[in-house]
Design an enzyme around this catalytic site. Structure first.
Site, mmCIF file in Angstrom:
data_model
loop_
_atom_site.group_PDB
_atom_site.id
_atom_site.type_symbol
_atom_site.label_atom_id
_atom_site.label_comp_id
_atom_site.label_asym_id
_atom_site.label_seq_id
_atom_site.Cartn_x
_atom_site.Cartn_y
_atom_site.Cartn_z
ATOM 1 C CD GLU A 91 -30.138 37.213 -65.525
ATOM 2 O OE1 GLU A 91 -29.806 38.033 -64.644
ATOM 3 O OE2 GLU A 91 -29.415 36.896 -66.472
ATOM 4 C CG HIS A 139 -34.819 35.903 -69.759
ATOM 5 N ND1 HIS A 139 -33.549 35.443 -70.005
ATOM 6 C CD2 HIS A 139 -35.181 35.349 -68.586
ATOM 7 C CE1 HIS A 139 -33.158 34.640 -69.028
ATOM 8 N NE2 HIS A 139 -34.131 34.575 -68.150
ATOM 9 N NE ARG A 171 -27.148 36.177 -61.911
ATOM 10 C CZ ARG A 171 -27.455 35.207 -62.773
ATOM 11 N NH1 ARG A 171 -28.125 34.139 -62.367
ATOM 12 N NH2 ARG A 171 -27.095 35.289 -64.018
ATOM 13 C CE1 TYR A 173 -37.477 34.149 -65.341
ATOM 14 C CE2 TYR A 173 -35.162 34.477 -64.780
ATOM 15 C CZ TYR A 173 -36.137 33.831 -65.533
ATOM 16 O OH TYR A 173 -35.776 32.885 -66.457
#
Ligand code: NAP
Ligand code: SF4
Length: 678
Positions: free
Chosen positions: A166, A254, A216, A168
């Site tokens: 995502e 994101h 992940r 990060y």
């Protein structure tokens, strides 16, 4: 009868076992930072474990200060913090569940000035430019991750999930987009993943062999300068070799401009990428995103697309989703409609997360402690079968009251019948299905085609009366508004009145946007949702994965009509739409060629069309129809009459109470809460 056999098969790991194939995915709830938050989280997760979730993953917890998503976000770095987490793990274990803590370092996405990244490149979605990590900083961050994992094990967690997707921090190291380092942590792929390799090695050393490590993995970055497919596969093999037990699928940074979880994303749209990845590793692989239904989940496992299904928001909508599926009661599932309105949008507004269709989510203690009326066997009339009335009826009947619902139309659902017509909002059908099932199950007396009046209610033997009589479209005072050219949104979306080729829409709130989307899609009033293929073409997702980041140019679907969306304000159109979905609606209409005009004064409607004035200049929009989406007014005449003449208790809820900005979230919340008070 469905049995979802594959979904309930245990999953063997190298040194552990999970009782079924369902993982409750990580979600930040806001309880992490709330007063008594750990107790509340224990109840929240405990309830889901009790109802059979195989493995829960908590919301992201930072391994150090810099990694916090916000200055006051949760962090696990010190031994004294362990006892707080123990409250959660004890409760989950009491119910036979397993729980992993997600370790999330936000990197440049952190919303504070002390954020860090592999390089000092600001993200487009945060105001703070990160400090590029020094080599010492890298070693320290790795130590912090390992320390955090070790503390998580001491707190009783069964494992951790390392957030590597995502966009990060870990993802920022992996991709050229954000990693411009010239030392051994940047440049070649081998260098860019060095941080991840060292981090996982350190974590594995600090915890026991049966402690589950989930990684992940960002399988689709959906941004320019993202990973190539070969890099994704290579990294997957490497993390397996380093002792990771499960690989979870991450979809989209994101900052990506592709919707990945919103309601218009087709169900299980991204499972193809997990399926493509799965043969490259021998550990279990989890698939995720827009899987909200046990049948869809079971089909994925059965067809070997993935070993496990991650569902996050569906467990906000219904904590008992899995139990109901197992017991053959899946028609009783309160399905997540992917709206984001009470979950993600709340988090972005620093509010406690909840759920539009289940306002009790994350407020479990509040509802269980509510002072229920001593008499929970009242004979109650509900007038109006929209979302607020039905939510009240179902909750009240569940608490033991005898409920009769009167509805003037021939069907239940109120405004949901309008929402479900909008292409991409088909999930609203599920809420209506849930309402119908529960009406039957709870023996609610449903009286359709009945417009009650005061005399009728007066002569009835009900003890309490709930008026959920809803709203009607507001008609603005514009000269010529009575013209045949003028229709309100309900006449278009509900009554399916004929609409011409050239259309002006007055009002650019949620309903104006929805109406534009509806009219853009189909000239014959037949709403069409996108297939997975159409969705990928429209949003530019390259399923051949030829390009890094899996992006390609969009193939925009042009509007079937010439539509102009108009407002008086000069601010951006749809300003009050949801934080996490507004941009999607705006982009979708823009891509279809819908014109947006603001700062307008309405002068007149005449035989040519709509006359407007902008900056002192008048012009006529030559249109066939003018559709009014200018808000609503409350329908509460009957309540006012009843309240004035009757002493029996009466209550007003939903749009009938306050029409301004009424939406399904407030309507359902008011209905459910009233059931606990009445
Ligand atoms: P709304 O969001 O209040 O928008 C009403 C629109 O009408 C505004 O654009 C306003 O713009 C215009 N307007 C208001 N009074 C007017 C007047 N007298 N003459 C001309 N124009 C007027 O209401 P809504 O669109 O009916 O939506 C109702 C609620 O449902 C809202 O809370 C909305 O957020 C929610 N909803 C959300 C979604 C979603 O996708 N999340 C979808 C549907 C509905 P100007 O005043 O600038 O002209
Ligand atoms: Fe799903 Fe909407 Fe509830 Fe979020 S608020 S869990 S998206 S139904």
């Amino acid at each position: 009868m469905e049995n979802f056999k594959e979904l309930f098969e245990p999953l063997k790991l190298k040194n552990n076992e999970i009782k079924n194939r369902v993982l409750m995915g990580s979600m930040h709830t806001g309880l992490e930072e709330a007063k008594d938050g750990y107790k509340k989280m224990a109840t929240f997760y405990g309830q889901r474990a009790k109802a059979g979730v195989g493995l829960i993953v908590t919301g992201g917890i930072a391994p150090n200060f810099a990694g916090r998503t916000q200055p006051f976000a949760s962090q696990l770095s010190f031994p004294w913090q362990v006892k707080h987490h123990k409250v959660i793990t004890d409760e989950v274990h009491k119910h036979g569940g397993k729980i992993c803590m997600q370790i999330l370092h936000a990197g440049r996405y952190a919303y504070h000035p002390l954020n860090i990244g592999p390089s000092n490149i600001k993200s487009p979605i945060t105001p703070f430019k990160p400090f590029g990590l020094t080599k010492f900083g890298i070693k320290k961050t790795i130590w912090d991750f390992a320390n955090c994992a070790s503390l998580a094990q001491k707190a009783g967690y069964d494992g951790i999930e390392i957030m590597g997707s995502e966009g990060y921090l870990l993802n920022q190291f992996i991709c050229k987009r954000t990693n411009k380092r010239t030392d051994e942590y940047g440049g070649s792929f081998e260098n860019r993943i060095r941080f991840i390799k060292e981090l996982i090695t350190s974590v594995r050393k600090k915890v026991s062999s049966d402690f589950i490590i989930i990684y992940r993995l960002s399988m689709l970055d959906l941004v320019e300068g993202g990973s190539t497919w070969e890099e994704v596969v290579e990294l997957g093999k490497i993390v397996e070799g380093l002792g990771v037990d499960i690989i979870n699928t991450g979809i989209g940074w994101h900052e990506a401009r592709v919707p990945t979880i919103a309601t218009m994303v087709p169900r299980a749209a991204f499972s193809w990428i997990t399926e493509k990845f799965k043969p490259h590793v021998s550990i279990p692989v989890v698939t995720t995103n827009r899987i909200n239904d046990p049948q869809v989940a079971n089909d994925i496992i059965k067809s070997n697309q993935a070993d496990m299904i991650s569902m996050a928001r569906p467990f906000l909508a219904d904590p008992e989703l899995l139990l109901k599926a197992k017991e053959g009661r899946s028609d009783e599932i309160n399905t997540c409609i992917g709206c984001n309105q009470a979950c993600l949008d709340h988090i972005f507004q620093n509010k406690i997360c909840s759920c539009l269709v289940n306002p009790k989510a994350c407020h479990e203690i509040e509802f269980s402690n509510s002072n229920l009326s001593s008499n929970s066997n009242k004979n109650i009339a509900v007038i109006g079968a929209g979302p607020s009335g039905l939510s009240f009826a179902i909750e009240a009947a569940g608490l033991g009251h005898r409920v009769t619902v009167y509805e003037k139309r021939d069907q239940i659902g109120g405004q949901f019948n309008i929402a479900k017509e909008i292409p991409g909002k088909e999930e609203f059908h599920e809420t209506i299905r849930y309402f119908k099932t529960m009406i039957k199950k709870l023996n609610i007396n449903l009286v359709l085609n009945t417009s009650v009046d005061y005399e009728f209610l007066k002569s009835s033997d009900h003890e309490s009366f709930v008026f959920s009589t809803g709203i009607e479209p507001r008609m603005p005072k514009i000269q010529g508004i009575e013209s045949d050219k003028v229709l309100n949104y309900a006449e278009v979306l509900y009554d399916k009145k004929e609409v011409g080729q050239k259309v002006a829409i007055i009002g650019a709130g949620g309903i104006g946007f929805d109406t534009a989307e509806f009219l853009a899609h189909n000239p014959n009033h037949k709403p069409t949702s996108l297939s997975k293929e159409e969705f990928f073409h429209e949003w530019g997702v390259d399923t051949t994965y030829k390009n890094a980041g899996a992006l390609k140019s969009k193939e925009q679907i042009k509007s079937h009509r010439e539509i102009t969306l108009i407002q008086r304000k000069t601010s951006k159109h749809g300003k009050n739409l949801g934080k996490t979905t507004g941009w999607i609606h705006r982009q979708s209409l823009k891509d279809k060629g819908i014109k947006m005009i603001g700062g307008v004064e309405y002068k007149e409607i005449n035989s040519s069309g709509l006359v407007i004035e902008i900056d002192g200049n008048q012009k006529t929009l030559e249109v066939d129809n003018i559709i009014i989406c200018a808000g609503q007014t409350s329908v509460n005449k009957l309540y006012n009459e009843f309240d004035e003449k009757e002493s029996r208790p009466s209550y007003l809820i939903g749009g009938a109470l306050k029409a301004s900005e009424i939406d399904a979230k407030r309507a359902i919340d008011e209905g459910v809460r009233l059931a606990y008070k009445i």
